[in-house]
Design an enzyme around this catalytic site. Sequence first.
Site, PDB file in Angstrom:
ATOM      1  N   ASP A  15       4.710   1.570  11.763  1.00 19.50           N
ATOM      2  CA  ASP A  15       6.015   2.248  11.801  1.00 19.50           C
ATOM      3  C   ASP A  15       5.892   3.739  11.516  1.00 19.50           C
ATOM      4  OD1 ASP A  15       5.458   2.344   9.104  1.00 19.50           O
ATOM      5  OD2 ASP A  15       7.047   0.983   8.494  1.00 19.50           O
ATOM      6  N   ARG A  41      11.518   5.381   4.510  1.00 22.65           N
ATOM      7  CA  ARG A  41      10.973   6.733   4.655  1.00 22.65           C
ATOM      8  C   ARG A  41      10.735   7.122   6.111  1.00 22.65           C
ATOM      9  NH1 ARG A  41       8.729   8.111  -0.319  1.00 22.65           N
ATOM     10  NH2 ARG A  41       6.892   9.247   0.371  1.00 22.65           N
ATOM     11  N   PRO A  76       0.821  -1.212   0.000  1.00 23.16           N
ATOM     12  CA  PRO A  76       0.000   0.000   0.000  1.00 23.16           C
ATOM     13  C   PRO A  76       0.855   1.261   0.000  1.00 23.16           C
ATOM     14  CG  PRO A  76      -0.022  -1.062   2.160  1.00 23.16           C
ATOM     15  CD  PRO A  76       0.641  -2.011   1.220  1.00 23.16           C
ATOM     16  N   ALA A  77       0.603   2.141  -0.945  1.00 21.81           N
ATOM     17  CA  ALA A  77       1.347   3.406  -1.002  1.00 21.81           C
ATOM     18  C   ALA A  77       0.383   4.506  -1.420  1.00 21.81           C
ATOM     19  CB  ALA A  77       2.508   3.296  -1.975  1.00 21.81           C
ATOM     20  N   HIS A 108       9.090   0.810   5.688  1.00 20.44           N
ATOM     21  CA  HIS A 108       8.322   1.840   4.974  1.00 20.44           C
ATOM     22  C   HIS A 108       9.139   2.414   3.803  1.00 20.44           C
ATOM     23  CE1 HIS A 108       4.475   4.089   5.946  1.00 20.44           C
ATOM     24  NE2 HIS A 108       4.897   4.791   4.919  1.00 20.44           N
ATOM     25  N   TYR A 132      -4.060   3.058   9.566  1.00 18.18           N
ATOM     26  CA  TYR A 132      -3.244   3.554  10.669  1.00 18.18           C
ATOM     27  C   TYR A 132      -4.175   3.702  11.862  1.00 18.18           C
ATOM     28  CZ  TYR A 132       0.210   5.183   7.179  1.00 18.18           C
ATOM     29  OH  TYR A 132       1.142   5.266   6.181  1.00 18.18           O
ATOM     30  N   GLY A 172       6.468  -1.317  -3.386  1.00 19.97           N
ATOM     31  CA  GLY A 172       5.775  -0.035  -3.251  1.00 19.97           C
ATOM     32  C   GLY A 172       6.013   0.866  -4.443  1.00 19.97           C
ATOM     33  N   ASP A 186       9.037  -6.347   2.683  1.00 20.68           N
ATOM     34  CA  ASP A 186       9.063  -5.381   1.584  1.00 20.68           C
ATOM     35  C   ASP A 186      10.242  -4.443   1.743  1.00 20.68           C
ATOM     36  OD1 ASP A 186       8.491  -2.778   2.782  1.00 20.68           O
ATOM     37  OD2 ASP A 186       6.405  -3.371   2.984  1.00 20.68           O
ATOM     38  N   GLY A 187      10.520  -3.712   0.645  1.00 17.55           N
ATOM     39  CA  GLY A 187      11.618  -2.750   0.643  1.00 17.55           C
ATOM     40  C   GLY A 187      12.724  -3.157  -0.310  1.00 17.55           C
TER      41      GLY A 187
HETATM   42  C1  HEM Z   1       3.918  20.477   6.525  1.00 13.50           C
HETATM   43  C2  HEM Z   1       3.536  19.847   5.451  1.00 13.50           C
HETATM   44  C3  HEM Z   1       3.105  18.443   5.382  1.00 13.50           C
HETATM   45  C4  HEM Z   1       2.701  17.642   6.395  1.00 13.50           C
HETATM   46  C5  HEM Z   1       2.581  17.951   7.850  1.00 13.50           C
HETATM   47  C6  HEM Z   1       2.398  16.380   5.802  1.00 13.50           C
HETATM   48  C7  HEM Z   1       1.893  15.328   6.511  1.00 13.50           C
HETATM   49  C8  HEM Z   1       1.796  14.091   5.987  1.00 13.50           C
HETATM   50  C9  HEM Z   1       1.287  12.951   6.703  1.00 13.50           C
HETATM   51  C10 HEM Z   1       0.725  12.982   8.070  1.00 13.50           C
HETATM   52  C11 HEM Z   1       1.391  11.876   5.885  1.00 13.50           C
HETATM   53  C12 HEM Z   1       0.973  10.482   6.170  1.00 13.50           C
HETATM   54  C13 HEM Z   1      -0.409  10.477   5.629  1.00 13.50           C
HETATM   55  C14 HEM Z   1      -1.128   9.211   5.780  1.00 13.50           C
HETATM   56  O1  HEM Z   1      -0.453   8.190   5.892  1.00 13.50           O
HETATM   57  O2  HEM Z   1      -2.347   9.259   5.767  1.00 13.50           O
HETATM   58  C15 HEM Z   1       1.938  12.341   4.650  1.00 13.50           C
HETATM   59  C16 HEM Z   1       2.178  11.546   3.590  1.00 13.50           C
HETATM   60  C17 HEM Z   1       2.409  12.053   2.357  1.00 13.50           C
HETATM   61  N1  HEM Z   1       2.429  13.383   1.989  1.00 13.50           N
HETATM   62 FE1  HEM Z   1       2.694  14.847   3.232  1.00 13.50          FE
HETATM   63  N2  HEM Z   1       2.638  16.418   4.478  1.00 13.50           N
HETATM   64  C18 HEM Z   1       3.065  17.678   4.172  1.00 13.50           C
HETATM   65  C19 HEM Z   1       3.345  18.167   2.923  1.00 13.50           C
HETATM   66  C20 HEM Z   1       3.162  17.444   1.756  1.00 13.50           C
HETATM   67  C21 HEM Z   1       3.067  18.008   0.445  1.00 13.50           C
HETATM   68  C22 HEM Z   1       3.196  19.458   0.109  1.00 13.50           C
HETATM   69  C23 HEM Z   1       2.820  16.963  -0.398  1.00 13.50           C
HETATM   70  C24 HEM Z   1       2.610  16.927  -1.879  1.00 13.50           C
HETATM   71  C25 HEM Z   1       2.404  17.971  -2.650  1.00 13.50           C
HETATM   72  C26 HEM Z   1       2.811  15.770   0.389  1.00 13.50           C
HETATM   73  C27 HEM Z   1       2.657  14.518  -0.125  1.00 13.50           C
HETATM   74  C28 HEM Z   1       2.636  13.415   0.650  1.00 13.50           C
HETATM   75  C29 HEM Z   1       2.797  12.067   0.149  1.00 13.50           C
HETATM   76  C30 HEM Z   1       3.075  11.651  -1.263  1.00 13.50           C
HETATM   77  C31 HEM Z   1       2.642  11.211   1.250  1.00 13.50           C
HETATM   78  C32 HEM Z   1       2.735   9.711   1.289  1.00 13.50           C
HETATM   79  C33 HEM Z   1       4.128   9.322   1.741  1.00 13.50           C
HETATM   80  C34 HEM Z   1       4.202   8.170   2.698  1.00 13.50           C
HETATM   81  O3  HEM Z   1       3.215   7.791   3.351  1.00 13.50           O
HETATM   82  O4  HEM Z   1       5.282   7.617   2.830  1.00 13.50           O
HETATM   83  N3  HEM Z   1       3.019  16.090   1.686  1.00 13.50           N
HETATM   84  N4  HEM Z   1       2.181  13.685   4.739  1.00 13.50           N
HETATM   85  C1  LIG Z   2       5.177   7.376  -1.961  1.00  8.58           C
HETATM   86  C2  LIG Z   2       5.004   6.286  -0.960  1.00  8.58           C
HETATM   87  C3  LIG Z   2       3.867   6.266  -0.177  1.00  8.58           C
HETATM   88  C4  LIG Z   2       3.674   5.268   0.769  1.00  8.58           C
HETATM   89  N1  LIG Z   2       2.526   5.259   1.491  1.00  8.58           N
HETATM   90  C5  LIG Z   2       2.308   4.277   2.374  1.00  8.58           C
HETATM   91  C6  LIG Z   2       1.104   4.218   3.092  1.00  8.58           C
HETATM   92  O1  LIG Z   2       0.226   5.046   2.931  1.00  8.58           O
HETATM   93  N2  LIG Z   2       0.944   3.204   3.977  1.00  8.58           N
HETATM   94  C7  LIG Z   2       1.892   2.256   4.178  1.00  8.58           C
HETATM   95  O2  LIG Z   2       1.695   1.348   4.991  1.00  8.58           O
HETATM   96  N3  LIG Z   2       3.043   2.275   3.499  1.00  8.58           N
HETATM   97  C8  LIG Z   2       3.270   3.261   2.601  1.00  8.58           C
HETATM   98  N4  LIG Z   2       4.447   3.274   1.899  1.00  8.58           N
HETATM   99  C9  LIG Z   2       5.434   2.203   2.110  1.00  8.58           C
HETATM  100  C10 LIG Z   2       5.209   1.005   1.162  1.00  8.58           C
HETATM  101  O3  LIG Z   2       4.058   0.291   1.495  1.00  8.58           O
HETATM  102  C11 LIG Z   2       6.361   0.015   1.219  1.00  8.58           C
HETATM  103  O4  LIG Z   2       6.589  -0.354   2.548  1.00  8.58           O
HETATM  104  C12 LIG Z   2       7.640   0.528   0.609  1.00  8.58           C
HETATM  105  O5  LIG Z   2       7.384   1.394  -0.459  1.00  8.58           O
HETATM  106  C13 LIG Z   2       8.461  -0.635   0.128  1.00  8.58           C
HETATM  107  O6  LIG Z   2       9.630  -0.210  -0.431  1.00  8.58           O
HETATM  108  P1  LIG Z   2       9.862  -0.069  -2.019  1.00  8.58           P
HETATM  109  O7  LIG Z   2       9.230   1.211  -2.401  1.00  8.58           O
HETATM  110  O8  LIG Z   2      11.332  -0.061  -2.117  1.00  8.58           O
HETATM  111  O9  LIG Z   2       9.233  -1.257  -2.699  1.00  8.58           O
HETATM  112  C14 LIG Z   2       4.654   4.271   0.948  1.00  8.58           C
HETATM  113  C15 LIG Z   2       5.800   4.281   0.160  1.00  8.58           C
HETATM  114  C16 LIG Z   2       5.988   5.270  -0.785  1.00  8.58           C
HETATM  115  C17 LIG Z   2       7.221   5.246  -1.615  1.00  8.58           C
END
Ligand code: HEM
Ligand SMILES: Cc1cc2nc3c(=O)[nH]c(=O)nc-3n(C[C@H](O)[C@H](O)[C@H](O)COP(=O)(O)O)c2cc1C
Length: 600
Positions: free
Chosen positions: A405, A492, A313-314, A489, A377, A546, A523-524
Amino acid sequence: MRSRARSELAGMLKQVQLVARPATRRRYASSSTSVPISPRRTSYRYIALGTTVTVIGGVLYNSNLFRVVKLDSSSATQNKKSKTKEEKDGEEKEKAKAKEGEEEKDPKAKDISFKLQTNSVPGPNASQAAGRFISMDEVSTHNLAHDAWVVVDGKVYDVTHFHKHHPGGASIIVSNAGRDVTELFRPIHPPGTLETHLAPENFKGNIDPKQAAEANEAYAAEQSRIDQARNSLPAVETLLSLEELQQAAESFMSPRVKDYYGAAANDGYTMQDNRNSFRKCRLLPRVMRDVSSISPQTTLFGIRSALPIYVSPASNALLGHPEGELNITRGAARTGIIQGVSAASSFSLGDILDERDEMDKELEKDGTKMGMVYQVYVQTDREKTEAQVREAVSRGVQALILTVDTNVLGYRQSTEKIKGTTGDASPGVRMGPITDYPAYHDARQSWGDLPWLKKIANGVPIYLKGVCHIDDVRLAKEHQLAGCILSNHGGRQLDQARTGFDSLRSIHAEDPQLVNDVEIYVDGGVRRGTDVLQAVALGAKGVGLGRPFLWSQAAYGEKGVIRAIRILESEIVMGMRLLGVTKLDQVTPDMVECLQEVWR
Ligand code: HEM
Ligand SMILES: Cc1cc2nc3c(=O)[nH]c(=O)nc-3n(C[C@H](O)[C@H](O)[C@H](O)COP(=O)(O)O)c2cc1C
Ligand code: HEM
């Protein structure tokens, strides 16, 4: 329907032979208490062979939510008063759905919906501000936390009070105060966000049309650059590895999106290790065995799967492609692999499940169904998590993944840089740029929450994602969870954390029986079929990927997803042949030899 603008719109809609269906709302579960009422009733999405236009509050947007035609306000009102047959039908269905759903049974939920409904006055129609033009110079003077204006789509909003409650954090708004944030705002907010969350008096007026047109032109130019670049990519069939799919996507993505998909915590050591950890093991093939017929089929999360891989899930697939997660649903269904759906998906769970239902109709002739697992979550607002889980469970999601995580978001420095985040140099309690991160994920979550989650999961198996330590696997077993996903993750979250594959190696070495007792996934950094086989050899039931699916859908939509899976399939099948096995249960620990590093 009588105005000229309306008939212009009708003409356009006819040209593309449209099929109407309710507007897609990002991430709002239909049974969630945070369902925005007004956009539901005023927005429609029209799809015809890849052409998507959206009508929101009298404005026609193209697939990238770029404004195409603005209807005059009388026709927009008219549009609301005299609904089309589809709109009425849509509403009837929504009403029926709401009746069936939990929402109706929960009096609190009703209150919230009602409050949103009464608050939801579309900004553009707020009478006191209509007709007033504001220059960008004036907007730029409102650039402080206690006086913050932003511009979205040519309209000026006062977000001074709102920013403190912003689910995405106050700093992102404050650091962009006084600017046009359209480009930042559009990809991550569902239609209707402004109307639902801001009071009418927060709408200050329209930007001088000349300046607004310039801003729109810049946005349109960027969208058209992306469309053209995507159209001139090499044919998807010519790409031979997941790395080539990544390169194709990264060749045209905006720097911002490229960063979000690729970002890692701190220095990215763990992300690099994820990839490298597969190099620390070698495979030991067996020879002189009949490998004429190979079956890479298996069971993951209790569901049949064509391959020992699944979509991890991503979030935010829409940042890469207008069809976002739906590309993944189609690609996974049509190749027989399981889709893990993120709680932070761009499309709502309801939309993704609708797409799954479509796929199931297609698969019916083969007597199969699509496999879908849903990731959640523990949110501070437990009701939100509950609503998500209940919707997923009631609509037949086969397993739940609880990601553990991410009780706080990792520090992705490159992303903070792009966002223009600034730190705090004053003495005192604040420690860094993201300390104002709102308590969206509950930092108090613990093993004690599992009975609650199990109860609402109603028998649907639960897997923990983001596990590293052997004692946590043991605890998961004690709590009778179905299994664990060894993951960091994608590097990340905690930099310098151990990789999922290294955790598997270590846990398998210390307690091989544990890997049999609890279903283990990894994963990863998985990018090749041989990576998959190494993990399977050490007892992993399957592995998740992912980023590869985010990139492949960004570049080629559904076709990219299918291509990625076909590449992995051929690599897995070839790897099995060369290893001298015909089934996955013949891939055993004696077939892999690992470099013995001493970490303690
Ligand atoms: C202060 C600014 C920001 C805060 C506090 C913030 C907060 C967060 C949080 C809480 C998540 C986890 C969301 C979830 O799992 O439901 C997240 C994920 C993400 N946000 Fe932000 N965000 C910020 C800015 C941004 C901006 C500007 C963008 C895009 C234009 C962005 C794109 C993303 C993306 C792609 C993820 C998924 C990444 C992941 O889960 O590993 N974020 N952000
Ligand atoms: C852009 C992005 C968003 C992600 N969002 C989530 C998420 O919403 N929930 C979650 O459990 N893992 C999230 N992951 C982690 C992936 O599920 C996975 O653990 C990880 O991407 C695996 O590594 P890989 O990208 O090298 O395959 C995210 C990863 C990326 C790159
Ligand atoms: C102008 C008024 C704004 C309003 C009314 C608003 C409203 C919201 C709402 C309701 C959410 C939750 C969405 C969800 O649950 O999916 C959200 C999330 C978010 N918003 Fe905004 N927002 C505004 C401006 C901005 C701006 C200017 C940015 C800059 C990029 C931004 C970035 C984000 C991010 C990063 C998230 C979190 C995304 C995630 O969790 O994945 N917002 N906003």
